[in-house]
Write a protein that holds these residues in place. Structure first.
Motif, PDB file in Angstrom:
ATOM      1  N   LEU A 166       0.814  -1.216   0.000  1.00 48.59           N
ATOM      2  CA  LEU A 166       0.000   0.000   0.000  1.00 48.59           C
ATOM      3  C   LEU A 166       0.848   1.267   0.000  1.00 48.59           C
ATOM      4  O   LEU A 166       0.349   2.352   0.284  1.00 48.59           O
ATOM      5  CB  LEU A 166      -0.927  -0.002   1.217  1.00 48.59           C
ATOM      6  CG  LEU A 166      -1.969  -1.128   1.250  1.00 48.59           C
ATOM      7  CD1 LEU A 166      -2.721  -1.117   2.573  1.00 48.59           C
ATOM      8  CD2 LEU A 166      -2.951  -0.995   0.090  1.00 48.59           C
ATOM      9  N   THR A 167       2.115   1.131  -0.332  1.00 49.82           N
ATOM     10  CA  THR A 167       3.026   2.274  -0.311  1.00 49.82           C
ATOM     11  C   THR A 167       2.513   3.441  -1.145  1.00 49.82           C
ATOM     12  O   THR A 167       2.660   4.612  -0.774  1.00 49.82           O
ATOM     13  CB  THR A 167       4.419   1.857  -0.832  1.00 49.82           C
ATOM     14  OG1 THR A 167       4.939   0.833   0.015  1.00 49.82           O
ATOM     15  CG2 THR A 167       5.373   3.033  -0.829  1.00 49.82           C
ATOM     16  N   ALA A 168       1.878   3.138  -2.262  1.00 46.55           N
ATOM     17  CA  ALA A 168       1.405   4.188  -3.159  1.00 46.55           C
ATOM     18  C   ALA A 168       0.148   4.886  -2.657  1.00 46.55           C
ATOM     19  O   ALA A 168      -0.236   5.934  -3.197  1.00 46.55           O
ATOM     20  CB  ALA A 168       1.149   3.606  -4.546  1.00 46.55           C
ATOM     21  N   GLN A 169      -0.493   4.330  -1.637  1.00 48.69           N
ATOM     22  CA  GLN A 169      -1.728   4.917  -1.108  1.00 48.69           C
ATOM     23  C   GLN A 169      -1.366   5.951  -0.039  1.00 48.69           C
ATOM     24  O   GLN A 169      -1.044   5.627   1.099  1.00 48.69           O
ATOM     25  CB  GLN A 169      -2.610   3.815  -0.499  1.00 48.69           C
ATOM     26  CG  GLN A 169      -3.003   2.720  -1.472  1.00 48.69           C
ATOM     27  CD  GLN A 169      -4.100   3.160  -2.423  1.00 48.69           C
ATOM     28  OE1 GLN A 169      -4.547   4.306  -2.408  1.00 48.69           O
ATOM     29  NE2 GLN A 169      -4.562   2.244  -3.259  1.00 48.69           N
ATOM     30  N   GLU A 170      -1.449   7.217  -0.416  1.00 50.77           N
ATOM     31  CA  GLU A 170      -0.961   8.298   0.435  1.00 50.77           C
ATOM     32  C   GLU A 170      -1.697   8.422   1.762  1.00 50.77           C
ATOM     33  O   GLU A 170      -1.105   8.754   2.790  1.00 50.77           O
ATOM     34  CB  GLU A 170      -1.060   9.624  -0.331  1.00 50.77           C
ATOM     35  CG  GLU A 170      -0.522  10.818   0.426  1.00 50.77           C
ATOM     36  CD  GLU A 170      -0.595  12.094  -0.381  1.00 50.77           C
ATOM     37  OE1 GLU A 170      -0.179  13.144   0.147  1.00 50.77           O
ATOM     38  OE2 GLU A 170      -1.074  12.051  -1.542  1.00 50.77           O
ATOM     39  N   TYR A 171      -2.990   8.142   1.776  1.00 53.20           N
ATOM     40  CA  TYR A 171      -3.796   8.393   2.967  1.00 53.20           C
ATOM     41  C   TYR A 171      -4.184   7.119   3.710  1.00 53.20           C
ATOM     42  O   TYR A 171      -5.151   7.113   4.470  1.00 53.20           O
ATOM     43  CB  TYR A 171      -5.050   9.183   2.589  1.00 53.20           C
ATOM     44  CG  TYR A 171      -4.730  10.503   1.931  1.00 53.20           C
ATOM     45  CD1 TYR A 171      -4.205  11.557   2.683  1.00 53.20           C
ATOM     46  CD2 TYR A 171      -4.931  10.690   0.567  1.00 53.20           C
ATOM     47  CE1 TYR A 171      -3.899  12.769   2.084  1.00 53.20           C
ATOM     48  CE2 TYR A 171      -4.635  11.901  -0.040  1.00 53.20           C
ATOM     49  CZ  TYR A 171      -4.113  12.939   0.724  1.00 53.20           C
ATOM     50  OH  TYR A 171      -3.802  14.136   0.124  1.00 53.20           O
ATOM     51  N   VAL A 172      -3.440   6.036   3.484  1.00 60.30           N
ATOM     52  CA  VAL A 172      -3.754   4.764   4.123  1.00 60.30           C
ATOM     53  C   VAL A 172      -2.687   4.427   5.161  1.00 60.30           C
ATOM     54  O   VAL A 172      -1.490   4.449   4.861  1.00 60.30           O
ATOM     55  CB  VAL A 172      -3.850   3.627   3.087  1.00 60.30           C
ATOM     56  CG1 VAL A 172      -4.133   2.292   3.775  1.00 60.30           C
ATOM     57  CG2 VAL A 172      -4.944   3.933   2.059  1.00 60.30           C
ATOM     58  N   THR A 173      -3.114   4.121   6.386  1.00 63.92           N
ATOM     59  CA  THR A 173      -2.207   3.681   7.444  1.00 63.92           C
ATOM     60  C   THR A 173      -2.630   2.288   7.903  1.00 63.92           C
ATOM     61  O   THR A 173      -3.780   1.873   7.705  1.00 63.92           O
ATOM     62  CB  THR A 173      -2.216   4.656   8.629  1.00 63.92           C
ATOM     63  OG1 THR A 173      -3.572   4.885   9.044  1.00 63.92           O
ATOM     64  CG2 THR A 173      -1.594   5.986   8.241  1.00 63.92           C
TER      65      THR A 173
END
Length: 228
Positions: A166-173
């Motif tokens: 999920l590295t490319a998902q900026e708003y996902v933790t």
């Protein structure tokens, strides 16, 4: 200064089956997850109320959007579980339409907590939920649940793999979580309360009820028809 909503103040407010019946909301956080991923148990742990969200040994029974009020018009929202094979196709299609529109159009929605079984994370349906919601630019926090069933090394590897994918998902933790051992409960609760507190500060007057897609407060020519 307005007090930050506290999760242990949660109490059941209403259940809805169609978008037109959504209540007016100043801010809300949705909980989503595959059936039997531990979503209801997570809600119960985070709110410190054992029977707030309905838990069942029969996955797929939660077919409604359930609202739990934390403060005046501020909610936790328990979305229907998805992916249970025994649900009839027509019911599954209705759920998917309901979930996709809610996640993409609900203006009062501050963020989404996505529960995934740590033994089987990032299923195609989990990814579908992310595809629906991440374009809104609102945050997603993933709870990798049932980590009590993994060894310490498996926990570390699973967390690392999911974060990498999920590295490319900026708003996902992402974090590890267990309703049984309480692992990660304090971290998750702090993050969720922080989201709601930030929403209050950013929007002191919150949301105009007429701007809420599907809300009963919304006035439009087709109000009263089934848009769900």
């Amino acid at each position: 200064m307005t007090a930050k909503p506290v999760l242990n103040c949660a109490q059941f407010h209403t259940s809805v089956a169609q978008l037109r019946d959504l209540p007016f909301s100043r801010a809300e956080i949705a909980f989503a997850g595959r059936s039997n991923a531990g979503k209801s148990s997570a809600i119960n742990l985070l709110t410190r109320k054992n029977r707030l969200a309905f838990t069942s040994k029969t996955p797929g029974r939660t077919q409604l959007i359930n609202f739990f009020e934390l403060d005046s018009d501020i909610y936790l929202v328990d979305l229907p579980g998805y992916g249970y094979a025994k649900v009839p196709p027509e019911v599954k299609a209705k759920w998917e339409g309901l979930l996709s529109r809610y996640l993409q159009e609900r203006e009062a929605l501050v963020g989404m907590v996505l529960i995934m079984d740590a033994r089987h994370p990032l299923t195609p349906l989990d990814r579908q939920m992310l595809d629906w919601f991440t374009p809104t630019g609102k945050p997603v926090h993933i709870l990798l649940s049932k980590t009590d069933k993994l060894s310490n090394s498996e926990k570390t590897l699973t967390l690392r793999r999911v974060k990498r994918e999920l590295t490319a998902q900026e708003y996902v933790t992402v974090q590890l979580f267990s309703s049984l051992s309480r692992l990660g409960a304090e971290e998750a609760a702090t993050l969720i309360e922080g989201w709601l507190g930030h929403a209050q500060q950013a929007q002191p007057d919150m949301i105009d009820p007429n701007s809420l897609p599907g809300s009963t407060a919304q006035k439009s020519p087709d109000q009263g028809r089934d848009r769900g």
